[in-house]
Design an enzyme around this catalytic site. Structure first.
Site, short mmCIF file in Angstrom:
data_model
loop_
_atom_site.label_atom_id
_atom_site.label_comp_id
_atom_site.label_asym_id
_atom_site.label_seq_id
_atom_site.Cartn_x
_atom_site.Cartn_y
_atom_site.Cartn_z
N ASN A 33 -6.74 -27.21 -3.12
CA ASN A 33 -7.97 -27.54 -3.85
C ASN A 33 -7.78 -28.80 -4.70
OD1 ASN A 33 -6.48 -26.76 -6.10
ND2 ASN A 33 -7.49 -24.79 -6.32
N GLN A 84 -17.06 -27.83 12.14
CA GLN A 84 -16.54 -28.48 10.94
C GLN A 84 -17.42 -28.20 9.73
OE1 GLN A 84 -13.38 -29.87 10.96
NE2 GLN A 84 -13.66 -28.76 12.88
N HIS A 112 -16.57 -25.31 7.35
CA HIS A 112 -15.42 -25.38 6.44
C HIS A 112 -15.87 -25.44 4.98
CE1 HIS A 112 -11.75 -25.60 8.75
NE2 HIS A 112 -12.27 -26.47 9.58
N HIS A 144 24.56 -64.47 -3.81
CA HIS A 144 24.21 -64.12 -2.45
C HIS A 144 24.80 -65.14 -1.47
CE1 HIS A 144 21.22 -61.42 -4.19
NE2 HIS A 144 20.87 -61.00 -2.98
N ASP A 171 -7.56 -27.45 16.76
CA ASP A 171 -7.25 -26.83 15.47
C ASP A 171 -6.20 -25.74 15.60
OD1 ASP A 171 -8.77 -28.30 13.75
OD2 ASP A 171 -10.39 -26.85 13.54
N GLU A 198 16.67 -70.06 -3.05
CA GLU A 198 16.06 -69.09 -3.97
C GLU A 198 16.77 -69.06 -5.32
OE1 GLU A 198 15.94 -65.31 -2.00
OE2 GLU A 198 14.27 -65.90 -0.69
N SER A 215 -13.46 -32.13 5.70
CA SER A 215 -13.29 -32.22 7.14
C SER A 215 -14.46 -32.95 7.79
CB SER A 215 -13.17 -30.81 7.73
OG SER A 215 -12.76 -30.87 9.07
N GLU A 261 -12.08 -38.11 11.41
CA GLU A 261 -10.93 -37.21 11.54
C GLU A 261 -10.85 -36.66 12.97
OE1 GLU A 261 -9.27 -33.12 9.41
OE2 GLU A 261 -11.38 -33.66 9.25
N HIS A 262 -11.94 -36.03 13.42
CA HIS A 262 -12.02 -35.48 14.78
C HIS A 262 -13.09 -36.25 15.55
CE1 HIS A 262 -10.96 -31.98 12.13
NE2 HIS A 262 -9.99 -31.86 13.04
#
Length: 439
Positions: free
Chosen positions: A222, A267, A270, A428, A369, A423, A245, A335-336
């Site tokens: 949640n 969907q 949901h 280095h 799913d 640089e 979803s 999403e789908h």
């Protein structure tokens, strides 16, 4: 009186299409200030007091009377007992789904999850070492609904990747769901705790005397769980912050309209904020889908949720062509994405952005799913433009391998030194030069 579902009807030829289309797609991911404040307090408290805070919040929010953290751990015996107590049909379905999910993710690992290396002409070895995470935490929702399928989708790829220990946390109501506990057994959860909310996320992120600290937290939850995952990111990895979803159906008018109507419902049921959209170049077919929506809705137990979702966020959009429908789909990045067509392979190359693509009339989103095999944890809210489904790769990390030969050090050292001096990083440069032969 039965509710009615009247998704917004649009046509791409409408003068105000772009504005109305944008308004229908809009979903605010802004979080409630009260939620953020509560989560901040809970995380800080769990970090400071560990088990004592987790126990206190769990008792308060789940209305329990547990006297110790030991009472909140679910042993392997409890998970197996839940599995053994299921009807045979449910046991068989769980095991069949798990086999297919494992098979898909094993193929995914072979395709791109292995270490590799090569040597160049100087004998220098370059490559990549792929190793699994040590410990992962999976959050399993257990409030309004419990999703054993999501548990399988989160746990099995971690197993395939080679994760050594998988910890499950689930709020108390979910821990009373035998199918969910059985999924934990079939999926191979190592330890399970009946704790939820922000306190569970904090316990996994920072560790307590009882709950081990993990390297990554996956799984939906949640607003409190989403906020907590966002706050602990950096201390641990997370999978994603998921929105409501979504399903988008591209239809050419050849799929039975009642199939499409039910797919849109799949969907919408949901959550009131879920989004179901149909794109189709055939206006008469859209009318038939609406008629099936009207006919089928009263039959469904979650008709009130479906109606609110379809009325608030659903859309039936008449496009000029299927090509235009594909272009709009790419803008949405759903999403789908279902291609309800006799020739889905014709349209699939035009589609760039989607969490999962379902090809052909017989490929209902619901099969993805539960048991098709690919992961159902997918990017939402247009994030499929830049992110991917949960997979084996989310439970692995990659280390670069470099072994420079003496000959290679001569050539690479000169390049590195030149750039390092440019640089202003003399150490280095000199570190590279020390390995070069004096001329």
């Amino acid at each position: 009186m039965s509710p009615t579902a009247r998704p917004l009807r649009l046509a791409t030829t409408d003068a105000g299409f772009e504005q109305r289309f944008a308004e229908r797609l809009h979903w605010s991911a802004e979080t409630d200030a009260g939620v953020e404040q509560a989560v901040e307090k809970i995380i800080a408290d769990v970090r400071a007091r560990g088990d004592a805070a987790v126990l206190e919040y769990t008792n308060r929010f789940d209305k329990l009377g547990a006297t110790s953290m030991g009472a909140l751990e679910l042993g392997q015996g409890q998970l197996k007992a839940a599995f053994d107590g299921l009807p045979a049909a449910q046991r068989d379905a769980l095991e069949a789904a798990a086999r297919r999910i494992r098979s898909y993710h094993e193929a995914q690992k072979k395709a791109g999850g292995e270490s590799w290396s090569y040597r160049d002409e100087d004998g220098t070895l370059l490559g990549q070492k792929v190793t699994p995470l040590d410990r992962v935490g999976t959050y399993v929702p257990g409030g309004k609904a419990a999703y054993p399928s999501s548990l399988l989708m989160n746990v099995i790829p971690a197993h395939v990747a080679g994760v050594s220990e998988i910890i499950m946390v689930v709020p108390h109501p979910g821990a009373q769901n035998a199918l969910l506990l059985a999924a934990g057994y079939v999926g191979g959860v190592h330890r399970a705790f009946t704790i939820g909310g922000a306190q569970a996320v904090a316990a996994l992120a920072y560790g307590t005397a009882t709950v081990p600290r993990v390297d990554k937290i996956t799984g939906p939850g949640n607003a409190y769980v989403a906020s907590a995952k966002r706050r602990v990111f950096g201390q641990v990895g997370i999978d994603m912050i998921a929105g409501p979803s979504e399903i988008l159906v591209l239809a050419d008018g050849t799929t039975p309209p009642d199939w499409v109507a039910m797919d849109l419902f799949s969907q919408a049921e949901h959550d009131e904020l879920a989004q179901s959209i149909l794109l189709c170049p055939d206006a008469a077919y859209i009318d038939r889908v609406q008629a099936e929506i009207d006919r089928l809705l009263p039959e469904l137990p979650r008709k009130d949720i479906i109606a609110k979702s379809m009325n608030g966020r659903g859309a039936l959009i008449h496009t000029r062509t299927m090509e235009e429908a594909c272009a709009i789909s790419n803008r949405i990045a759903p999403e789908h994405l279902e291609i309800a067509s006799r020739k889905p392979e014709y349209w699939e190359p035009l589609l760039k952005h989607a969490g999962a693509i379902f090809l052909g009339a017989f490929t209902s989103e619901s099969l993805g799913d539960y048991c098709a095999g690919p992961n159902h944890v997918l990017p939402t809210s247009s994030t499929a433009r830049f992110s991917s489904p949960l997979g084996v790769y989310d439970f692995q990390k990659r280390s670069s391998l470099i072994e420079v030969s003496e000959a290679g050090a001569q050539k690479l050292g000169a390049i590195a030194a030149e750039l390092a001096y440019g640089e202003g990083l003399q150490a280095h440069a000199r570190a590279a030069e020390m390995r070069m032969k004096k001329r």
